[in-house]
Design a protein around this motif. Structure first.
Motif, PDB file in Angstrom:
ATOM      1  N   VAL A 643       0.852  -1.189   0.000  1.00 45.94           N
ATOM      2  CA  VAL A 643       0.000   0.000   0.000  1.00 45.94           C
ATOM      3  C   VAL A 643       0.887   1.238   0.000  1.00 45.94           C
ATOM      4  O   VAL A 643       2.092   1.165   0.257  1.00 45.94           O
ATOM      5  N   ALA A 644       0.294   2.378  -0.275  1.00 40.38           N
ATOM      6  CA  ALA A 644       1.039   3.638  -0.300  1.00 40.38           C
ATOM      7  C   ALA A 644       1.653   3.911   1.069  1.00 40.38           C
ATOM      8  O   ALA A 644       1.133   3.488   2.110  1.00 40.38           O
ATOM      9  N   ASP A 645       2.761   4.639   1.061  1.00 34.20           N
ATOM     10  CA  ASP A 645       3.466   4.932   2.306  1.00 34.20           C
ATOM     11  C   ASP A 645       2.577   5.678   3.302  1.00 34.20           C
ATOM     12  O   ASP A 645       2.649   5.435   4.513  1.00 34.20           O
ATOM     13  N   ASP A 646       1.761   6.597   2.807  1.00 32.23           N
ATOM     14  CA  ASP A 646       0.884   7.347   3.713  1.00 32.23           C
ATOM     15  C   ASP A 646      -0.079   6.414   4.444  1.00 32.23           C
ATOM     16  O   ASP A 646      -0.408   6.631   5.620  1.00 32.23           O
ATOM     17  N   ILE A 647      -0.536   5.366   3.758  1.00 37.46           N
ATOM     18  CA  ILE A 647      -1.463   4.421   4.383  1.00 37.46           C
ATOM     19  C   ILE A 647      -0.726   3.560   5.400  1.00 37.46           C
ATOM     20  O   ILE A 647      -1.185   3.373   6.533  1.00 37.46           O
ATOM     21  N   SER A 648       0.432   3.017   5.006  1.00 38.89           N
ATOM     22  CA  SER A 648       1.172   2.149   5.928  1.00 38.89           C
ATOM     23  C   SER A 648       1.639   2.916   7.157  1.00 38.89           C
ATOM     24  O   SER A 648       1.567   2.411   8.278  1.00 38.89           O
ATOM     25  N   ASP A 649       2.112   4.164   6.968  1.00 39.99           N
ATOM     26  CA  ASP A 649       2.529   4.967   8.119  1.00 39.99           C
ATOM     27  C   ASP A 649       1.367   5.197   9.076  1.00 39.99           C
ATOM     28  O   ASP A 649       1.534   5.171  10.305  1.00 39.99           O
ATOM     29  N   LEU A 651      -1.327   3.289   9.479  1.00 35.01           N
ATOM     30  CA  LEU A 651      -1.729   2.043  10.117  1.00 35.01           C
ATOM     31  C   LEU A 651      -0.744   1.614  11.199  1.00 35.01           C
ATOM     32  O   LEU A 651      -1.138   1.020  12.208  1.00 35.01           O
ATOM     33  N   LEU A 652       0.540   1.919  10.991  1.00 33.60           N
ATOM     34  CA  LEU A 652       1.574   1.388  11.882  1.00 33.60           C
ATOM     35  C   LEU A 652       1.913   2.304  13.050  1.00 33.60           C
ATOM     36  O   LEU A 652       2.362   1.835  14.089  1.00 33.60           O
ATOM     37  N   ASN A 653       1.730   3.603  12.889  1.00 38.96           N
ATOM     38  CA  ASN A 653       2.120   4.512  13.969  1.00 38.96           C
ATOM     39  C   ASN A 653       1.165   5.694  14.042  1.00 38.96           C
ATOM     40  O   ASN A 653       0.204   5.770  13.290  1.00 38.96           O
ATOM     41  N   LYS A 654       1.431   6.593  14.947  1.00 40.78           N
ATOM     42  CA  LYS A 654       0.524   7.713  15.209  1.00 40.78           C
ATOM     43  C   LYS A 654       0.916   8.981  14.464  1.00 40.78           C
ATOM     44  O   LYS A 654       0.364  10.055  14.724  1.00 40.78           O
ATOM     45  N   THR A 655       1.843   8.863  13.526  1.00 42.44           N
ATOM     46  CA  THR A 655       2.334  10.056  12.842  1.00 42.44           C
ATOM     47  C   THR A 655       1.903  10.135  11.389  1.00 42.44           C
ATOM     48  O   THR A 655       2.178  11.129  10.725  1.00 42.44           O
ATOM     49  N   GLY A 656       1.240   9.101  10.868  1.00 42.99           N
ATOM     50  CA  GLY A 656       0.789   9.137   9.481  1.00 42.99           C
ATOM     51  C   GLY A 656      -0.304  10.173   9.288  1.00 42.99           C
ATOM     52  O   GLY A 656      -0.976  10.586  10.246  1.00 42.99           O
ATOM     53  N   ILE A 657      -0.523  10.582   8.054  1.00 44.60           N
ATOM     54  CA  ILE A 657      -1.472  11.673   7.804  1.00 44.60           C
ATOM     55  C   ILE A 657      -2.918  11.248   8.062  1.00 44.60           C
ATOM     56  O   ILE A 657      -3.805  12.105   8.175  1.00 44.60           O
ATOM     57  N   TYR A 658      -3.159   9.924   8.159  1.00 41.31           N
ATOM     58  CA  TYR A 658      -4.516   9.448   8.452  1.00 41.31           C
ATOM     59  C   TYR A 658      -4.654   8.904   9.876  1.00 41.31           C
ATOM     60  O   TYR A 658      -5.708   8.368  10.232  1.00 41.31           O
ATOM     61  N   ASP A 660      -4.925  10.519  12.667  1.00 42.06           N
ATOM     62  CA  ASP A 660      -5.974  11.223  13.400  1.00 42.06           C
ATOM     63  C   ASP A 660      -7.361  10.722  13.009  1.00 42.06           C
ATOM     64  O   ASP A 660      -8.278  10.668  13.830  1.00 42.06           O
ATOM     65  N   LEU A 661      -7.518  10.321  11.751  1.00 44.39           N
ATOM     66  CA  LEU A 661      -8.803   9.793  11.285  1.00 44.39           C
ATOM     67  C   LEU A 661      -9.109   8.448  11.945  1.00 44.39           C
ATOM     68  O   LEU A 661     -10.258   8.180  12.331  1.00 44.39           O
ATOM     69  N   LEU A 662      -8.089   7.610  12.103  1.00 47.10           N
ATOM     70  CA  LEU A 662      -8.284   6.323  12.778  1.00 47.10           C
ATOM     71  C   LEU A 662      -8.680   6.528  14.244  1.00 47.10           C
ATOM     72  O   LEU A 662      -9.547   5.813  14.764  1.00 47.10           O
ATOM     73  N   ARG A 663      -8.070   7.507  14.902  1.00 40.48           N
ATOM     74  CA  ARG A 663      -8.458   7.811  16.282  1.00 40.48           C
ATOM     75  C   ARG A 663      -9.888   8.348  16.326  1.00 40.48           C
ATOM     76  O   ARG A 663     -10.652   8.049  17.252  1.00 40.48           O
ATOM     77  N   PHE A 664     -10.252   9.144  15.329  1.00 37.22           N
ATOM     78  CA  PHE A 664     -11.609   9.679  15.250  1.00 37.22           C
ATOM     79  C   PHE A 664     -12.626   8.543  15.142  1.00 37.22           C
ATOM     80  O   PHE A 664     -13.670   8.571  15.805  1.00 37.22           O
ATOM     81  N   TYR A 665     -12.331   7.526  14.324  1.00 36.70           N
ATOM     82  CA  TYR A 665     -13.244   6.376  14.205  1.00 36.70           C
ATOM     83  C   TYR A 665     -13.465   5.730  15.576  1.00 36.70           C
ATOM     84  O   TYR A 665     -14.598   5.404  15.951  1.00 36.70           O
ATOM     85  N   GLU A 666     -12.386   5.526  16.309  1.00 39.15           N
ATOM     86  CA  GLU A 666     -12.499   4.876  17.620  1.00 39.15           C
ATOM     87  C   GLU A 666     -13.325   5.724  18.581  1.00 39.15           C
ATOM     88  O   GLU A 666     -14.185   5.200  19.302  1.00 39.15           O
TER      89      GLU A 666
END
Length: 706
Positions: A643-649, A651-658, A660-666
């Motif tokens: 997958v694109a680096d932005d997606i993997s970053d 998914l794997l850590n708290k610094t990727g550009i998405y 904050d969106l994953l935390r928002f879902y939770e």
């Protein structure tokens, strides 16, 4: 020699003294004419400091020591109730006066008095400990509650209006940090002394704690002809407190920020008024401090979510299958108006979820509302799908149990199934258990032994374990005998699990997932080859493409579907199909949450302050829980799927550009509305739209369920 009558009188008075002296009372008998003092027991004589000879006149003895005693004497009026009186030395007495026929058959006024000086001092001490802030000497939070309770009924009937003004000291932390807490305490004492010395604030001030204080004002509603006049009055009054407060020994100056809520306009109960005053206070600070800010509805983002959103959380059985969903706001405050499902919104949500298209055996838990007994609701609501939750009070008494029992019987008579919420294992509720279908114990109830006994002793009732957010919690609840489980334990990885061997059948799904997740050119030939090699896969893909969620109709071949959808849409729908296939041996909720996240984010993405890539947003949501379905670590998943680096970053850590969106879902799934509100504000989203996007995502998933 004494006459027989005098002897009899003396004997009577001695007998009376023998009876009264051991008691902690003073007794006086006063003749009407001339106020002759005809009797005093030993405590009374000691009080008046009589020597060997008792003074025979009340005016020169008792009335001299207690100047107000004549006002209560039955010689001057017909009767006297119990009264309190003080003597010249400041001692307090509870007293009563009554008319009697004395031993000589003549009327007399008899005073019964008990010294309550010490008792009163102790009561005042206890009162101060319970109701007075020990640092500042002003009334505390408990006194505020009692004073507000005294006017609450008048607020409800519209006869009283007023304000709750919450304030704290700007820059007070700097005082504590720079000069120490002793100096900070001195500032608070001097501040309260100053405010109590002002007639506009004296008697209205309460300390909540720290540097937070309340000013409570109430007036007859007739005093103000309009809300605008009320607001203008208190705005001018409270502005008098806006000064810089300091001490000669420090350089820091503390101003005040004041947030104000108006009753009954902003609420009729104290908790709601404090909440809204707090929101206004933070608005005052955000606008520069040292000002008075009245609550406005647009400030209350979190309340907008409570008003709009009906939380949809899964309840699973012991096999991990979805039993039902709870449709109730987990962010409520506990008041009836917050826990009651608004049926106008509820009907809209029911329509959006498309219940007619969902399996008939799925149940929906909703909190009891009086509207559920409305004939129109009884006629239209599919009662076989709904279980009504009855919230038991925290402190259960028999009268309340009887009320709950009557309510349960009424609901049962109208065809509803019932769930008792907030059950206490230490309280006898057997009558309610005999009529309930489902039960949840109160979160505060930690007595697992008694819970287990109740569960085993009520086999007919199905008990629901709450807050089951880990596999360990799930196993513990299962061992206790729980049959249903509410929480997100299914989206937690199994610690120590080995990488899952993908079965030959599922390998096709996994191949498709890898092909559709790439940012590179999509190999349609290879995709067609994978799909064509699996008849079941072809059938499922065509079913999805013909579903209401996609909107295509009469698509009869993969080639036609590809032509209709185009590359990006095809990527998405193949990914959906693959996820459902890979996760089919896991709880359905794992797939449901992943796909709702994907669609939810996709709908929100164009509206973010900083635009997000729709394709990547969808994939981030969809892949966020895939590692659990595969019993992989996130690192292994990212390594397997390019997958694109932005997606993997992300998914794997708290610094990727998405990230904050994953935390928002939770936060959204757990109904953490403060965090949700903050995210919505930071990204300049409309709360109404956010809620509608979530409901749309849920409906979209429902349309995919084939």
């Amino acid at each position: 020699m004494a006459s027989r009558k005098e002897t009899k009188k003396a004997e009577f008075e001695k007998l009376l003294s023998d009876i009264l002296d051991p008691q902690d009372v003073e007794v006086y008998a006063v003749r009407e004419k001339g106020c002759e003092l005809v009797f005093a027991n030993r405590q009374a004589k000691n009080h008046l400091k009589f020597g060997e000879t008792m003074v025979s006149n009340c005016k020169t003895s008792l009335a001299k020591s207690l100047p107000d005693i004549c006002d209560f004497c039955v010689n001057s009026k017909s009767a006297s109730e119990m009264f309190e009186i003080q003597d010249m030395e400041g001692r307090s007495y509870n007293a009563r006066c009554c008319r009697v026929e004395w031993i000589d058959d003549k009327p007399a006024a008899v005073f019964y008095m008990r010294d309550i000086t010490q008792e009163k001092a102790q009561n005042e001490l206890l009162y101060a400990m319970a109701y007075v802030d020990q640092l500042t000497g002003v009334p505390n939070r408990q006194k505020l509650k009692e004073d507000f309770n005294a006017i609450e009924a008048k607020i409800a009937n519209g006869s009283v209006s007023g304000v709750v003004a919450l304030f704290d000291l700007d820059h007070f932390k700097a005082v504590n940090d720079t000069y120490g807490h002793n100096t900070g305490d001195l500032v608070l004492r001097r501040l309260t002394e100053h405010l109590q010395g002002e007639k506009d604030f004296n008697g209205h001030l309460y300390r909540l704690g720290g540097d937070e204080f309340i000013l409570l004002y109430s007036e007859p509603s007739s005093k103000f002809e309009s809300d605008d006049l009320l607001r203008a009055h208190y705005e001018e009054l409270l502005a008098k407190a806006l000064r810089a407060y300091t001490l000669p020994t420090i350089e820091v100056k503390c101003t005040l920020s004041i947030g104000v809520s108006v009753f009954p306009h902003h609420g009729e109960n104290l908790s709601e008024l404090l909440r809204k005053a707090d929101i206004a206070l933070y608005k005052a600070k955000a606008d520069g401090r040292n000002q008075v800010t009245f609550f406005e509805s647009q400030y209350d983002t979190a309340q907008k979510f409570r008003d709009l959103y009906i939380n949809i959380q899964p309840i699973l059985n012991s096999a991990g299958k979805t039993f039902g969903y709870e449709l109730v706001d987990r962010g409520n405050t506990g008041d009836e108006e917050d826990t009651t499902v608004n049926l106008n919104e509820f009907n809209r949500t029911v329509d959006a979820l498309g219940f007619n298209d969902i399996e008939n055996n799925v149940q929906y838990f909703i909190t009891y509302s009086k509207q559920l007994m409305n004939p129109a609701v009884l006629k239209s609501l599919p009662r076989e799908k709904f279980i009504i939750q009855i919230l038991l009070p925290a402190d259960v008494v028999q009268g309340e149990l009887n009320e709950q029992l009557a309510l349960c019987k009424d609901l049962r008579k109208n065809g509803y199934k019932l769930a008792l919420i907030g059950l206490h294992s230490g309280v006898s509720t057997q009558e309610l258990l005999e009529i309930a279908d489902y039960c949840k114990f109160a979160r505060s109830d930690k007595n697992t032994m008694k819970q287990k006994m109740l569960i085993s002793g009520n086999k007919r009732v199905r008990f629901i374990a709450s807050d089951v957010d880990t596999q360990a919690a799930y196993q513990a609840a299962k061992d206790m005998g729980y049959q249903l489980f509410q929480g997100f334990y299914f989206n937690q990885p199994v610690i120590g699990a080995k990488t899952k061997e993908i079965s030959p059948l599922k390998s096709n799904y996994f191949r498709l997932l890898k092909l559709s997740s790439t940012d590179d050119y999509m190999d349609f030939r290879e995709i067609s080859s994978v799909i064509s090699s699996d008849v079941a896969l072809s059938y499922k893909l065509l079913r999805i493409l013909n579903s209401a969620a996609v909107g295509l109709r009469n698509v009869s071949s993969i080639a036609i579907a590809v032509a209709y959808l185009g590359e990006e849409s095809l990527k998405k729908w193949i990914a959906v199909l693959a996820l459902r296939g890979i996760g089919e041996d896991k709880p359905l909720e794992l797939v449901r949450m992943s796909l709702i996240r994907a669609r939810f984010g996709e709908l929100l993405a164009p509206h973010f302050r900083i635009k997000r890539d729709l394709r990547q947003v969808f994939l981030v949501g969809m892949l966020s829980l895939l590692h659990i379905a595969l019993d992989m670590s996130k690192e292994q998943l990212v390594e397997e799927i390019a997958v694109a680096d932005d997606i993997s970053d992300s998914l794997l850590n708290k610094t990727g550009i998405y990230s904050d969106l994953l935390r928002f879902y939770e936060h959204y799934e757990y109904a953490n509305w403060d965090a949700v509100s903050q995210y919505v504000e930071e990204n300049q989203l409309d709360p109404q739209f956010v809620n509608e996007a979530y409901i749309s995502a849920v409906k979209w998933y429902s349309d995919l369920v084939l």
